[in-house]
Motif scaffolding. Structure first.
Motif, PDB file in Angstrom:
ATOM      1  N   TRP A 162      -9.231   5.881  -3.427  1.00 24.97           N
ATOM      2  CA  TRP A 162      -8.895   4.632  -4.110  1.00 24.97           C
ATOM      3  C   TRP A 162      -9.348   4.646  -5.574  1.00 24.97           C
ATOM      4  CZ3 TRP A 162     -12.355   1.309  -6.453  1.00 24.97           C
ATOM      5  CH2 TRP A 162     -11.790   0.137  -6.967  1.00 24.97           C
ATOM      6  N   ASP A 208      -3.998   1.664  -7.599  1.00 24.07           N
ATOM      7  CA  ASP A 208      -3.534   0.317  -7.260  1.00 24.07           C
ATOM      8  C   ASP A 208      -2.402  -0.118  -8.180  1.00 24.07           C
ATOM      9  OD1 ASP A 208      -5.299   0.100  -5.206  1.00 24.07           O
ATOM     10  OD2 ASP A 208      -6.445  -1.577  -6.021  1.00 24.07           O
ATOM     11  N   TYR A 257      -5.624   6.553   0.990  1.00 26.76           N
ATOM     12  CA  TYR A 257      -5.954   5.436   0.109  1.00 26.76           C
ATOM     13  C   TYR A 257      -7.444   5.108   0.183  1.00 26.76           C
ATOM     14  CZ  TYR A 257      -6.186   0.858  -1.999  1.00 26.76           C
ATOM     15  OH  TYR A 257      -6.550  -0.192  -2.806  1.00 26.76           O
ATOM     16  N   GLY A 261       0.831  -1.202   0.000  1.00 25.04           N
ATOM     17  CA  GLY A 261       0.000   0.000   0.000  1.00 25.04           C
ATOM     18  C   GLY A 261       0.859   1.243   0.000  1.00 25.04           C
ATOM     19  N   LEU A 262       0.213   2.398   0.138  1.00 25.32           N
ATOM     20  CA  LEU A 262       0.946   3.660   0.178  1.00 25.32           C
ATOM     21  C   LEU A 262       1.948   3.680   1.326  1.00 25.32           C
ATOM     22  CD1 LEU A 262      -1.893   6.251  -0.573  1.00 25.32           C
ATOM     23  CD2 LEU A 262       0.012   5.632  -2.056  1.00 25.32           C
ATOM     24  N   ILE A 282       0.827   1.674  -7.237  1.00 19.22           N
ATOM     25  CA  ILE A 282       1.372   1.157  -5.974  1.00 19.22           C
ATOM     26  C   ILE A 282       2.047  -0.192  -6.196  1.00 19.22           C
ATOM     27  CG2 ILE A 282       0.736   0.262  -3.699  1.00 19.22           C
ATOM     28  CD1 ILE A 282      -1.409   2.440  -3.577  1.00 19.22           C
ATOM     29  N   ASP A 321      -2.821   5.915   4.837  1.00 16.20           N
ATOM     30  CA  ASP A 321      -3.879   4.907   4.805  1.00 16.20           C
ATOM     31  C   ASP A 321      -5.239   5.538   4.554  1.00 16.20           C
ATOM     32  OD1 ASP A 321      -2.304   2.694   5.095  1.00 16.20           O
ATOM     33  OD2 ASP A 321      -2.556   2.511   7.259  1.00 16.20           O
TER      34      ASP A 321
END
Length: 492
Positions: free
Chosen positions: A469, A474, A465, A443-444, A477, A462
């Motif tokens: 999103w 995605d 994201y 993830g980020l 990432i 978080d």
């Protein structure tokens, strides 16, 4: 340039111009980079269609000039035309963010649709080859070339080249935040050279975080025309009424400057943010985050298919790692731990064991040495970590068994970090928004420094994201995760 015998490390564009250090005009490198991207797309597309034409055309040499050359040349023109019409070469999106790849993918999809319609109209039997082989191959090659060009551009920006000189105008507090972010992320291409405030002063008199305060908010347009700034960044301040912003936009017409206005909703961006004209008034429309729907179905399908493919590819490596873990220390090859997933439901996460047996019981004696941020418990030199475990953690190999969690649906390939139950219990209402989506294998958080990040920054990433999103995010990432794993930044 000197203050009290010291050389000013943050000279303004006007000062650099006066001292002959400003170099070539910014517009030159921007146009040169754009031409390079166009050339890369053109050559990549030509390489793919020529390769496919040579390989498959050799089987039908009798009709080569009648069929394959026409299809290959037509595909090349169609792809380049779709890229131009889809604004995939717009300077504003080149070199940063997911929008560049989103436009590239959208343009190639359009080209595939036109090819399909053309094949139906002309009853071509070979059109499937170009739709299902040529276009995906072109996408892979062009995206790879663009990514390599972007890496080169980002290296130049870290060295202080290919940056856009920025004049920022707003309140000192918001300007300080902008300056800090620009310095922390030079790859984005902004260099704040000067600022304007309401009274022409900063926190340090004529400077703000080392950047010279060159005037008042009413002087912005004059400074832009005189010193040649490329970007005018307007940050929140009571001075900026709609009339004054409009007047500033008018005054900047005819210059090379791009006006950028920071909305109050600083952390909302991407596909959720839209500009609408209601009753003649420009309004920012913020759509609700997408937690369900067609895109989430696509994400779930990609997650499970991707996990299955990766498990097949990594099966030999995982078998070898499991044997090394067993030989290195007593205990099983896998470590099972309860984590909190979507909507607060607990699940069992799988990892390769990287610590000695009974490591959980020994944690209480190490709490006083905790180096983790916020609610995280981390030690750079944790005595419980085994020799093999240190290598596995360094390159994130210990997390490969989480692909089973993705395959069974408790995790996603991309998402927020899966928290421990005790961490989740301490969450406030804002942080609990992390639990609105499935936690991710990456993830980020992982591509931005992992355990080296402050707790507040990890939470912000978080939440960003969760709020912003998209399938394109995605993809970016996942692509960046490979580099993060190779360098092992923040992994311990």
């Amino acid at each position: 340039m000197e203050q009290g015998g010291l050389v000013n490390p943050f000279p303004s564009a006007h000062e650099r111009l006066a001292n002959g250090a400003i170099g070539e005009p910014v517009i030159d490198w921007e146009e040169r980079y754009r031409r390079t991207v166009i050339a890369g797309d053109t050559v990549s597309t030509a390489f793919v269609v020529a390769s496919i034409g040579n390989f498959f055309g050799a089987r039908d040499a009798a009709n080569w000039h009648e069929k394959w050359v026409i299809l290959a040349f037509g595909t090349e023109l169609l792809v380049l035309g779709a890229l131009a019409m889809g604004r995939a070469w717009a300077p504003a999106v080149l070199g940063q963010g997911a929008e560049e790849f989103r436009r590239l993918g959208r343009s190639l999809f359009t080209a595939a649709v036109v090819l399909a319609l053309g094949g139906i109209a002309f009853t071509s039997r070979n059109i499937k080859l170009w739709i299902f082989v040529a276009i995906p191959a072109i996408a892979i090659v062009t995206m790879t070339v663009r990514y390599l060009l972007r890496l080169r551009l980002h290296r130049q920006r870290k060295e202080g080249q290919c940056l856009r000189p920025v004049l920022a105008a707003g309140s000192p507090a918001t300007l300080r935040d902008l300056i800090t972010r620009a310095r922390k992320s030079p790859h984005l291409g902004w260099r704040v050279d000067a600022v304007c405030t309401t009274d022409g002063l900063g926190f340090d008199g004529d400077r703000l975080e080392g950047v010279p305060v060159v005037g008042r908010l009413t002087d912005v347009a004059d400074h832009v025309r005189r010193d040649g700034y490329r970007v005018v960044a307007v940050t929140p301040d009571p001075h900026w009424s709609p009339d004054r912003l409009q007047r500033l936009a008018w005054n900047l017409e005819g210059s090379d400057a791009e006006m950028v206005v920071a909305p109050v909703l600083m952390e909302v961006a991407g596909p959720r943010l839209h500009v609408d004209a209601v009753l003649g008034i420009p309004l920012l429309r913020v759509s609700m985050p997408a937690f369900t729907g067609g895109r989430r179905v696509v994400k779930a399908v990609v997650d499970r298919m991707g996990a299955a493919i990766l498990l097949l590819l990594f099966a030999p490596l995982m078998l070898l790692v499991g044997l090394l873990v067993l030989l290195d220390s007593r205990g099983g090859a896998f470590y099972r731990q309860r984590r909190v997933g979507k909507d607060g439901r607990e699940f069992t996460i799988l990892k390769f064991r990287t610590m000695v047996a009974g490591a959980d019981r020994a944690r209480a004696g190490l709490v006083h040495r905790n180096e983790g941020a916020g609610l995280l418990f981390k030690l750079r030199r944790d005595p419980r970590v085994t020799r093999v475990g240190a290598v596995l953690r360094r390159y994130s190999i210990d997390e490969l068994p989480q692909l089973f969690n993705v395959l069974t649906g408790s995790m996603s390939l991309v998402g927020p970090r899966p928290p421990l139950p005790e961490e989740s219990a301490a969450y406030g209402p804002d942080i609990r928004r992390r639990l609105l989506v499935k936690p991710g294998l990456t993830g980020l958080w992982q591509i931005s420094g992992r355990s080296d990040l402050p707790w507040e920054e990890a939470v912000r990433l978080d939440l960003r994201y969760v709020e912003d999103w998209s399938l394109a995010l995605d993809t970016v990432i996942l692509w960046k995760t490979l580099r993060a794993v190779v360098y092992g930044q923040g992994a311990y």
